[in-house]
Design a protein around this motif. Structure first.
Motif, PDB file in Angstrom:
ATOM      1  N   CYS A   1      93.551  45.882   3.094  1.00 31.21           N
ATOM      2  CA  CYS A   1      92.271  45.846   2.392  1.00 31.21           C
ATOM      3  C   CYS A   1      91.193  45.244   3.292  1.00 31.21           C
ATOM      4  O   CYS A   1      91.393  44.172   3.874  1.00 31.21           O
ATOM      5  CB  CYS A   1      92.423  45.029   1.109  1.00 31.21           C
ATOM      6  N   GLN A   2      90.076  45.939   3.403  1.00 29.71           N
ATOM      7  CA  GLN A   2      88.959  45.479   4.223  1.00 29.71           C
ATOM      8  C   GLN A   2      88.408  44.144   3.732  1.00 29.71           C
ATOM      9  O   GLN A   2      87.935  43.325   4.519  1.00 29.71           O
ATOM     10  CB  GLN A   2      87.847  46.538   4.199  1.00 29.71           C
ATOM     11  N   GLU A   3      88.474  43.912   2.426  1.00 30.71           N
ATOM     12  CA  GLU A   3      87.861  42.728   1.848  1.00 30.71           C
ATOM     13  C   GLU A   3      88.779  41.513   1.904  1.00 30.71           C
ATOM     14  O   GLU A   3      88.415  40.470   2.456  1.00 30.71           O
ATOM     15  CB  GLU A   3      87.458  43.019   0.386  1.00 30.71           C
ATOM     16  N   CYS A   4      89.988  41.622   1.340  1.00 27.42           N
ATOM     17  CA  CYS A   4      90.868  40.448   1.257  1.00 27.42           C
ATOM     18  C   CYS A   4      91.877  40.355   2.392  1.00 27.42           C
ATOM     19  O   CYS A   4      92.588  39.353   2.528  1.00 27.42           O
ATOM     20  CB  CYS A   4      91.589  40.420  -0.083  1.00 27.42           C
TER      21      CYS A   4
ATOM     22  N   ARG B   1      87.563  52.712   5.862  1.00 28.85           N
ATOM     23  CA  ARG B   1      87.951  51.384   5.374  1.00 28.85           C
ATOM     24  C   ARG B   1      88.648  51.531   4.036  1.00 28.85           C
ATOM     25  O   ARG B   1      88.298  52.395   3.235  1.00 28.85           O
ATOM     26  CB  ARG B   1      86.723  50.490   5.241  1.00 28.85           C
TER      27      ARG B   1
ATOM     28  N   TYR C   1      90.329  49.630   0.461  1.00 26.21           N
ATOM     29  CA  TYR C   1      90.096  48.499  -0.422  1.00 26.21           C
ATOM     30  C   TYR C   1      91.061  48.555  -1.610  1.00 26.21           C
ATOM     31  O   TYR C   1      91.411  49.645  -2.096  1.00 26.21           O
ATOM     32  CB  TYR C   1      88.666  48.526  -0.995  1.00 26.21           C
TER      33      TYR C   1
ATOM     34  N   CYS D   1      88.876  44.785  -5.213  1.00 23.73           N
ATOM     35  CA  CYS D   1      88.099  44.242  -4.085  1.00 23.73           C
ATOM     36  C   CYS D   1      86.884  45.094  -3.738  1.00 23.73           C
ATOM     37  O   CYS D   1      86.044  44.677  -2.926  1.00 23.73           O
ATOM     38  CB  CYS D   1      88.983  44.126  -2.850  1.00 23.73           C
TER      39      CYS D   1
ATOM     40  N   PHE E   1      78.501  43.375  -2.555  1.00 26.24           N
ATOM     41  CA  PHE E   1      78.436  42.160  -1.742  1.00 26.24           C
ATOM     42  C   PHE E   1      77.473  41.132  -2.341  1.00 26.24           C
ATOM     43  O   PHE E   1      77.650  39.930  -2.159  1.00 26.24           O
ATOM     44  CB  PHE E   1      77.973  42.551  -0.334  1.00 26.24           C
TER      45      PHE E   1
ATOM     46  N   ASP F   1      78.491  41.172  -6.976  1.00 21.98           N
ATOM     47  CA  ASP F   1      79.939  41.131  -7.231  1.00 21.98           C
ATOM     48  C   ASP F   1      80.384  42.088  -8.335  1.00 21.98           C
ATOM     49  O   ASP F   1      81.496  41.973  -8.820  1.00 21.98           O
ATOM     50  CB  ASP F   1      80.388  39.698  -7.557  1.00 21.98           C
TER      51      ASP F   1
ATOM     52  N   SER G   1      75.920  51.117   1.821  1.00 20.91           N
ATOM     53  CA  SER G   1      76.421  50.042   2.678  1.00 20.91           C
ATOM     54  C   SER G   1      75.284  49.486   3.512  1.00 20.91           C
ATOM     55  O   SER G   1      74.372  50.210   3.898  1.00 20.91           O
ATOM     56  CB  SER G   1      77.543  50.533   3.589  1.00 20.91           C
TER      57      SER G   1
ATOM     58  N   ALA H   1      78.596  45.919   4.698  1.00 21.64           N
ATOM     59  CA  ALA H   1      78.829  45.341   3.374  1.00 21.64           C
ATOM     60  C   ALA H   1      78.452  46.365   2.313  1.00 21.64           C
ATOM     61  O   ALA H   1      77.470  47.102   2.456  1.00 21.64           O
ATOM     62  CB  ALA H   1      78.015  44.066   3.201  1.00 21.64           C
TER      63      ALA H   1
END
Length: 279
Positions: free
Chosen positions: A40-43, A59, A61, A65, A69, A72, A82, A86
């Motif tokens: 996952c790109q985020e976590c 990417r 996810y 997630c 940005f 939320d 993007s 982000a």
């Protein structure tokens, strides 16, 4: 004895266990997740085989997630863009970067039809004529101070009218005797030739080209019998009921110029002092 049914990576038996085929090779779940699952790109954690995975621009996810940005909020079923890698929901992006319509003060959403003029932005339907309030859209318009008018409304309210055709004058034109004409309407009274950009004169209130004025009204030179006008070398000499162009004002015998000199009339002739003394 039954055939072996093992994980192709760790060789543990798969009997009674879940497995995943990869290119006709079976893998146990832990091996599959370790070898093939995306991160996952985020976590930065593995996206397991039983997790819902979302993909955007190379990417990956977790579904939970894949969020804006800034605010939320989940982007799983929302429009987004993007910014510097982000993810940003449309609302946050528009609030920060999109223009606002000067008419309704609402955001002009990316991809929507809009108009820009002189540093201001409108929704297409909000850009309306100040007089009739109809949307101008992509039609021609005329700005007047801080207001905008469609052409028919502007012509009806503000544009001067041509003295000849009585239609609105919206650009260019000719002003003569405190009246205005379209260039194509400002014509010689005699031959109807357009006079815009050409030398002309008038007789009373009527404009004439040089040729028509000369033929109709100009005095004739007593020497060359052509018209004496105020154009070009328009200086002339007048004596009694006769006129001459300055270059034509010469002694009838010796042709010396008499401009600025004494002369003597002799019936239809004019003589210099020398020729007069010879008689």
């Amino acid at each position: 004895m039954s055939d072996q049914f093992d994980c192709k990576n760790c060789n543990e038996s798969l009997y009674g266990r879940k497995y995943i085929l990869v290119e006709n090779s079976q893998h146990c779940i832990p091996c599959y997740d370790r070898m093939y699952a995306n991160t996952c790109q985020e976590c930065k954690e593995i996206i397991g085989h039983n997790a819902k995975e979302l993909f955007y621009e190379n990417r990956h996810y977790h579904e939970h997630c894949f969020r804006c940005f800034r605010c939320d909020r989940s982007l799983a079923d929302e429009p987004f863009t993007s910014q510097d890698d982000a993810l940003v929901c449309s609302d946050c992006y528009c609030n920060e970067f999109s223009s606002k319509c000067v008419a309704c003060d609402k955001t002009v959403m990316p991809g929507s039809k809009m108009l820009e003029y002189d540093g201001s932005t409108w929704h297409e339907d909000c850009f309306a004529c100040h007089a009739c309030e109809k949307p101008i859209g992509t039609e021609a318009f005329i700005p007047d101070k801080n207001n905008y008018y469609c052409v028919p409304c502007y012509e009806g309210r503000f544009a001067p009218q041509c003295s000849h055709c009585k239609k609105a004058l919206t650009k260019g034109g000719v002003t003569y005797k405190d009246e205005v004409w379209h260039k194509e309407c400002f014509l010689c009274t005699g031959c109807k030739t357009p006079l815009a950009g050409q030398p002309f004169t008038s007789q009373g209130e009527s404009p004439y080209c040089v040729k028509c004025f000369s033929n109709l009204y100009a005095k004739k030179c007593a020497s060359c019998n052509t018209a004496i006008t105020g154009f070009g070398d328009g200086k002339y000499v007048s004596f009694e009921d006769r006129q001459w162009h300055q270059p034509c004002f010469k002694c009838s015998r010796c042709s010396v110029s008499l401009v600025g000199s004494g002369f003597f009339p002799d019936r239809d002739q004019i003589l210099c002092t020398d020729c007069n003394n010879e008689d």
